[in-house]
Design an enzyme around this catalytic site. Structure first.
Site, PDB file in Angstrom:
ATOM      1  N   LYS A  13     -44.818 -16.437  -5.823  1.00  0.00           N
ATOM      2  CA  LYS A  13     -44.644 -16.259  -4.380  1.00  0.00           C
ATOM      3  C   LYS A  13     -43.430 -17.021  -3.848  1.00  0.00           C
ATOM      4  O   LYS A  13     -42.736 -16.522  -2.973  1.00  0.00           O
ATOM      5  CB  LYS A  13     -45.964 -16.557  -3.682  1.00  0.00           C
ATOM      6  N   ARG A  85     -53.360 -22.142   4.155  1.00  0.00           N
ATOM      7  CA  ARG A  85     -54.083 -22.283   2.902  1.00  0.00           C
ATOM      8  C   ARG A  85     -55.564 -22.529   3.119  1.00  0.00           C
ATOM      9  O   ARG A  85     -56.322 -22.597   2.151  1.00  0.00           O
ATOM     10  CB  ARG A  85     -53.523 -23.493   2.160  1.00  0.00           C
ATOM     11  N   ARG A 124     -43.723 -23.573 -16.723  1.00  0.00           N
ATOM     12  CA  ARG A 124     -42.830 -24.203 -15.756  1.00  0.00           C
ATOM     13  C   ARG A 124     -42.856 -25.725 -15.926  1.00  0.00           C
ATOM     14  O   ARG A 124     -41.835 -26.397 -15.747  1.00  0.00           O
ATOM     15  CB  ARG A 124     -43.287 -23.827 -14.340  1.00  0.00           C
ATOM     16  N   ARG A 130     -42.440 -30.502 -12.888  1.00  0.00           N
ATOM     17  CA  ARG A 130     -43.021 -30.792 -11.582  1.00  0.00           C
ATOM     18  C   ARG A 130     -44.250 -31.667 -11.768  1.00  0.00           C
ATOM     19  O   ARG A 130     -45.074 -31.403 -12.640  1.00  0.00           O
ATOM     20  CB  ARG A 130     -43.398 -29.466 -10.905  1.00  0.00           C
ATOM     21  N   ARG A 141     -55.631 -27.149  -8.439  1.00  0.00           N
ATOM     22  CA  ARG A 141     -54.962 -26.288  -7.451  1.00  0.00           C
ATOM     23  C   ARG A 141     -55.566 -24.887  -7.461  1.00  0.00           C
ATOM     24  O   ARG A 141     -55.772 -24.290  -6.409  1.00  0.00           O
ATOM     25  CB  ARG A 141     -53.460 -26.243  -7.724  1.00  0.00           C
TER      26      ARG A 141
END
Ligand code: ADP
Length: 189
Positions: A13, A85, A124, A130, A141
């Site tokens: 996204k 969210r 990733r 990250r 998450r």
């Protein structure tokens, strides 16, 4: 153009929102990017949210609503990525848009399975490092997405304003599906 883009972590996204923003000359408002920039700059906000981001937890609604309120005051159009969210955030967004007498043109949902999300996020993690792409934070998450963000998706679906896009295709295929959906909404909306 006022577009909202929803989807689980790893659905692409952020990438797609940036492309829509660029192609249409619309500001990309990405709450995760705003928060990470605050952490990198060591601001008071950054120091407050850093441990929350690392765990993959959600930043308190009040703080997020305040942040978006400030942005909506200055942006007439936007591609909103990462907000709302929770149902409380969605209700606050409705109220803010009502206040300024504006509506969303399109709400997009990028759909991917948990397996594909997890696979992409772990990839990733290796590439970008990250802080919240650890296996524990990823699981947290995704759990929060199902528990707190899916009801938001349901709310827009019931309103009939949700456009569902299969996110398990190539980036270009997903982008052209989005471009078609946006074109249709400009024509009909
Ligand atoms: P992802 O969708 O992969 O979790 P984001 O970059 O959108 O990545 O968000 C990173 C983190 O920022 C989230 O895990 C959360 O801690 C925080 N965050 C971003 N947007 C919100 C929001 N609307 N409400 C609460 N927390 C948020």
């Amino acid at each position: 153009m006022r577009v909202l883009i929803l989807g689980p972590q790893g659905s692409g996204k952020g990438t797609q929102a940036a492309r829509i923003a660029e192609a249409s000359g619309t500001p990309h408002v990405a709450t995760g990017d705003i928060l990470r920039a605050a952490v990198a700059d060591g601001t008071a906000l950054g120091r407050e949210v850093a441990p929350i981001l690392d765990r993959g937890d959600l930043v308190p609604d009040e703080l997020m609503v305040g942040l978006i309120r400030e942005r909506l005051a200055v942006e007439d159009s936007f591609v909103l990525d990462g907000f709302p969210r929770t149902l409380a955030q969605a209700e606050a967004l409705d109220a803010m848009l009502d206040e300024i007498d504006k509506a969303l043109d399109t709400v997009l949902l990028l759909e991917v399975s948990d397996e594909e999300s997890t696979r992409r996020l772990l990839g990733r993690a290796a590439a970008e490092g990250r802080a919240d792409d650890t296996p524990e934070a990823i699981a947290n998450r995704l759990r929060l997405y199902h528990e707190l963000t899916e009801p938001v998706v349901e709310r827009y679906r019931q309103r009939g304003s949700l456009v569902e896009i299969d996110g398990e295709r190539s980036m270009d295929e997903v982008f052209s599906a989005i471009a078609n959906a946006l074109e249709r909404s400009q024509v009909t909306g």
